[in-house]
Design a protein around this motif. Structure first.
Motif, PDB file in Angstrom:
ATOM      1  N   PRO A 129       1.808  17.208  -5.756  1.00 51.40           N
ATOM      2  CA  PRO A 129       1.307  17.206  -4.390  1.00 51.40           C
ATOM      3  C   PRO A 129       1.330  15.843  -3.691  1.00 51.40           C
ATOM      4  N   TYR A 130       1.532  14.775  -4.442  1.00 52.33           N
ATOM      5  CA  TYR A 130       1.377  13.456  -3.829  1.00 52.33           C
ATOM      6  C   TYR A 130       2.677  12.967  -3.193  1.00 52.33           C
ATOM      7  N   ASN A 131       3.785  13.704  -3.491  1.00 52.70           N
ATOM      8  CA  ASN A 131       5.078  13.448  -2.848  1.00 52.70           C
ATOM      9  C   ASN A 131       5.697  12.082  -3.149  1.00 52.70           C
ATOM     10  N   GLN A 132       5.504  11.630  -4.393  1.00 46.83           N
ATOM     11  CA  GLN A 132       6.109  10.343  -4.765  1.00 46.83           C
ATOM     12  C   GLN A 132       7.625  10.370  -4.607  1.00 46.83           C
ATOM     13  N   GLY A 133       8.232  11.560  -4.805  1.00 47.29           N
ATOM     14  CA  GLY A 133       9.690  11.651  -4.682  1.00 47.29           C
ATOM     15  C   GLY A 133      10.122  11.558  -3.223  1.00 47.29           C
ATOM     16  N   ALA A 134       9.508  12.384  -2.386  1.00 48.42           N
ATOM     17  CA  ALA A 134       9.915  12.439  -0.972  1.00 48.42           C
ATOM     18  C   ALA A 134       9.554  11.146  -0.236  1.00 48.42           C
ATOM     19  N   ARG A 135       8.383  10.580  -0.575  1.00 47.94           N
ATOM     20  CA  ARG A 135       7.934   9.399   0.164  1.00 47.94           C
ATOM     21  C   ARG A 135       8.500   8.108  -0.426  1.00 47.94           C
ATOM     22  N   LEU A 136       8.462   7.995  -1.775  1.00 50.65           N
ATOM     23  CA  LEU A 136       8.715   6.689  -2.395  1.00 50.65           C
ATOM     24  C   LEU A 136      10.123   6.577  -2.987  1.00 50.65           C
ATOM     25  N   THR A 145      20.094  12.856  -2.546  1.00 53.45           N
ATOM     26  CA  THR A 145      19.612  14.053  -1.851  1.00 53.45           C
ATOM     27  C   THR A 145      18.235  14.429  -2.375  1.00 53.45           C
ATOM     28  N   LEU A 146      17.368  14.787  -1.458  1.00 52.80           N
ATOM     29  CA  LEU A 146      16.016  15.235  -1.806  1.00 52.80           C
ATOM     30  C   LEU A 146      16.019  16.751  -2.014  1.00 52.80           C
ATOM     31  N   VAL A 147      15.349  17.206  -3.081  1.00 52.58           N
ATOM     32  CA  VAL A 147      15.161  18.660  -3.256  1.00 52.58           C
ATOM     33  C   VAL A 147      13.674  18.929  -3.463  1.00 52.58           C
ATOM     34  N   ASP A 188       0.847  -1.197   0.000  1.00 56.03           N
ATOM     35  CA  ASP A 188       0.000   0.000   0.000  1.00 56.03           C
ATOM     36  C   ASP A 188       0.887   1.253   0.000  1.00 56.03           C
ATOM     37  N   GLN A 189       0.982   1.906  -1.171  1.00 55.12           N
ATOM     38  CA  GLN A 189       1.917   3.037  -1.311  1.00 55.12           C
ATOM     39  C   GLN A 189       1.400   4.314  -0.663  1.00 55.12           C
ATOM     40  N   LEU A 190       0.119   4.314  -0.246  1.00 47.62           N
ATOM     41  CA  LEU A 190      -0.380   5.472   0.496  1.00 47.62           C
ATOM     42  C   LEU A 190       0.232   5.519   1.894  1.00 47.62           C
ATOM     43  N   LEU A 191       0.643   4.355   2.398  1.00 48.59           N
ATOM     44  CA  LEU A 191       1.146   4.294   3.775  1.00 48.59           C
ATOM     45  C   LEU A 191       2.655   4.482   3.865  1.00 48.59           C
ATOM     46  N   LEU A 192       3.350   4.359   2.727  1.00 48.17           N
ATOM     47  CA  LEU A 192       4.821   4.490   2.738  1.00 48.17           C
ATOM     48  C   LEU A 192       5.229   5.948   2.926  1.00 48.17           C
ATOM     49  N   PRO A 193       6.334   6.258   3.551  1.00 51.20           N
ATOM     50  CA  PRO A 193       7.316   5.315   4.099  1.00 51.20           C
ATOM     51  C   PRO A 193       7.040   4.908   5.550  1.00 51.20           C
ATOM     52  N   GLY A 194       5.952   5.400   6.119  1.00 50.48           N
ATOM     53  CA  GLY A 194       5.684   5.125   7.545  1.00 50.48           C
ATOM     54  C   GLY A 194       5.437   3.660   7.839  1.00 50.48           C
ATOM     55  N   GLN A 195       4.623   3.022   7.003  1.00 49.00           N
ATOM     56  CA  GLN A 195       4.247   1.627   7.252  1.00 49.00           C
ATOM     57  C   GLN A 195       4.395   0.799   5.987  1.00 49.00           C
ATOM     58  N   SER A 196       4.884  -0.426   6.112  1.00 48.21           N
ATOM     59  CA  SER A 196       4.932  -1.360   4.968  1.00 48.21           C
ATOM     60  C   SER A 196       3.832  -2.388   5.168  1.00 48.21           C
ATOM     61  N   LYS A 197       2.719  -2.184   4.469  1.00 53.53           N
ATOM     62  CA  LYS A 197       1.585  -3.089   4.670  1.00 53.53           C
ATOM     63  C   LYS A 197       1.094  -3.585   3.310  1.00 53.53           C
ATOM     64  N   ALA A 225      12.715   8.561  -2.422  1.00 48.42           N
ATOM     65  CA  ALA A 225      13.683   8.712  -1.325  1.00 48.42           C
ATOM     66  C   ALA A 225      13.775   7.408  -0.521  1.00 48.42           C
ATOM     67  N   TYR A 226      12.643   6.767  -0.317  1.00 49.84           N
ATOM     68  CA  TYR A 226      12.604   5.490   0.419  1.00 49.84           C
ATOM     69  C   TYR A 226      13.425   4.425  -0.317  1.00 49.84           C
ATOM     70  N   GLU A 227      13.243   4.363  -1.646  1.00 53.33           N
ATOM     71  CA  GLU A 227      14.001   3.371  -2.432  1.00 53.33           C
ATOM     72  C   GLU A 227      15.496   3.688  -2.423  1.00 53.33           C
ATOM     73  N   LEU A 228      15.829   4.980  -2.525  1.00 52.02           N
ATOM     74  CA  LEU A 228      17.253   5.351  -2.596  1.00 52.02           C
ATOM     75  C   LEU A 228      17.957   5.080  -1.263  1.00 52.02           C
ATOM     76  N   VAL A 229      17.249   5.355  -0.176  1.00 53.37           N
ATOM     77  CA  VAL A 229      17.830   5.071   1.146  1.00 53.37           C
ATOM     78  C   VAL A 229      17.979   3.556   1.311  1.00 53.37           C
ATOM     79  N   HIS A 230      16.941   2.811   0.889  1.00 55.22           N
ATOM     80  CA  HIS A 230      16.969   1.346   0.964  1.00 55.22           C
ATOM     81  C   HIS A 230      18.190   0.787   0.220  1.00 55.22           C
ATOM     82  N   GLU A 231      18.499   1.398  -0.935  1.00 58.83           N
ATOM     83  CA  GLU A 231      19.621   0.915  -1.765  1.00 58.83           C
ATOM     84  C   GLU A 231      20.969   1.483  -1.328  1.00 58.83           C
TER      85      GLU A 231
END
Ligand SMILES: CSC[C@@H](O)[C@@H](O)C(=O)COP(=O)(O)O
Length: 364
Positions: free
Chosen positions: A210-217, A230-232, A17-26, A219-225
């Motif tokens: 407005p949906y923040n796919q970069g900041a939420r998703l 860097t986020l801008v 559920d990508q609405l919950l990322l990065p807070g929760q992986s469900k 960034a999450y993938e880049l940190v994971h890898e």
């Protein structure tokens, strides 16, 4: 191991559920086409390739346990439900192309007198399931072609005598990674490939309001890898390109028209304008399933408009003044003239070459 947005085995489909990322992986269970339509429309799964794969697999899990009295009934079920799934989100073409291919297959199987209804169902399920593997293979090929094109561009710009390119800094927008595909990613696949080659100095990702796919998703993938990243904010791109010696911009696509005009996440167009101003190459990375040769230009692309709430709120928190009007197009169209190259699994094409090259590839 990259993040897995889609978990499938015959009869069972779950999506992260990508609405919950990065807070929760469900993971959410998708039991059939109604669930498939809803998770796509609500953007619990998003990204053009992932939308198509989840849409088609939601039909596969619905059809799997059902008994059909005739091949005609199965064909009608496939056709009706796939056309319904296409309506969940209008801009990305991948779901429509996948639906058309599977409907053509169902028509051929229905007409084939040598197979019965059980065999027809088996072949439909196998064709649908094949999309998962094909998408990952296509993304890997996109990554390889894209990394090569970016590095070659840097070498050429420096002059042939400079030798091979060193490590590069790139900028990407929205999320085009494992979460938006069956795995590996398109534009983020290019970044991944640069990292695998030891040529990624740094990747910048935009917040993607407005949906923040970069900041939420992303960034999450880049940190994971553990990539240097860097986020801008979206409003920082011009300053970034002026200050940080970015070698290339690479973004994904929801629909590429025959002339190369490209619909992608809102904000892509202004990044392309800024890249042109700074002489930074601007690449679109997309599988052939995102290319719509049926439309001559981007003027024919329907742009989805999303609810105001995505702009006025961040999560549950209202940030916009109550009473203000909003305009919330989810995508924009970047004119072909701003695009350096379109990176596909079959090579990199200049927008002006795209139509002839893809037509030739599809014919062979
Ligand atoms: C490989 S994903 C390519 C595109 O779908 C991506 O860049 C994008 O615009 C996603 O938009 P979204 O609204 O999040 O589905």
């Amino acid at each position: 191991m990259s993040l897995q947005s889609i978990k499938y085995s015959r009869g069972s489909l779950e999506i992260l559920d990508q609405l919950l990322l990065p807070g929760q992986s469900k993971y959410l269970v998708v039991r059939g086409v109604e669930d498939g339509w809803k998770v796509i429309n609500k953007m619990q799964v998003r990204g053009a390739p992932a939308i198509a794969i989840v849409g088609c697999l939601s039909l596969a899990v619905e059809v799997n346990p059902e008994e059909f009295g005739s091949k005609k009934l199965l064909r009608q079920e496939i056709e009706g439900k796939l056309n319904y799934l296409v309506s969940a989100r209008p801009t990305a073409v991948n779901m429509k192309i996948a639906a058309d291919e599977l409907i053509t297959l169902a028509n051929e199987l229905d007409k084939d007198e040598n197979i019965d209804v059980a065999e027809m169902k088996h072949r439909f399920l196998s064709a649908t399931e094949a999309m998962l593997k094909k998408d990952i293979a296509d993304n890997r090929a996109i990554g390889a072609h894209g990394a090569k094109a970016i590095l070659q561009g840097v070498t050429e710009a420096a002059g042939a005598s400079a030798g091979s390119a060193g490590s590069v800094r790139v900028l990407t927008h929205c999320n085009t990674g494992s979460l938006a595909t069956a795995g590996y990613g398109t534009a983020l696949g290019v970044v991944r490939q640069l990292a695998e080659l030891g040529k990624l100095e740094h990747v910048y990702c935009t917040e993607t309001r407005p949906y923040n796919q970069g900041a939420r998703l992303t960034a999450y993938e880049l940190v994971h890898e553990k990539f240097p990243a860097t986020l801008v904010l979206d409003s920082m791109v011009a300053a970034l390109l002026r200050a940080k010696n970015v070698a290339a911009v690479v973004v994904g696509a929801d629909r590429v028209a025959a002339n190369g005009d490209t619909a992608n996440k809102i904000g892509t167009y202004q990044i392309a304008v800024v890249a042109k101003h700074h002489g930074v190459p601007f690449y679109v990375a997309a599988p052939l399933t995102s290319i719509d040769l049926a439309i001559p230009s981007g003027d024919h692309i329907i742009i989805e408009e999303r609810p105001d709430r995505e702009m006025t709120h961040v999560g549950e928190h209202r940030i916009a003044a109550p009473g203000i009007n909003c305009w919330n197009p989810a995508f924009d169209v970047t004119p072909a003239s701003l695009i350096t190259g379109i990176i596909t699994e079959r090579g990199v094409f200049k927008p002006a070459e795209l139509n002839a090259a893809i037509t030739k590839l599809l014919e062979s």
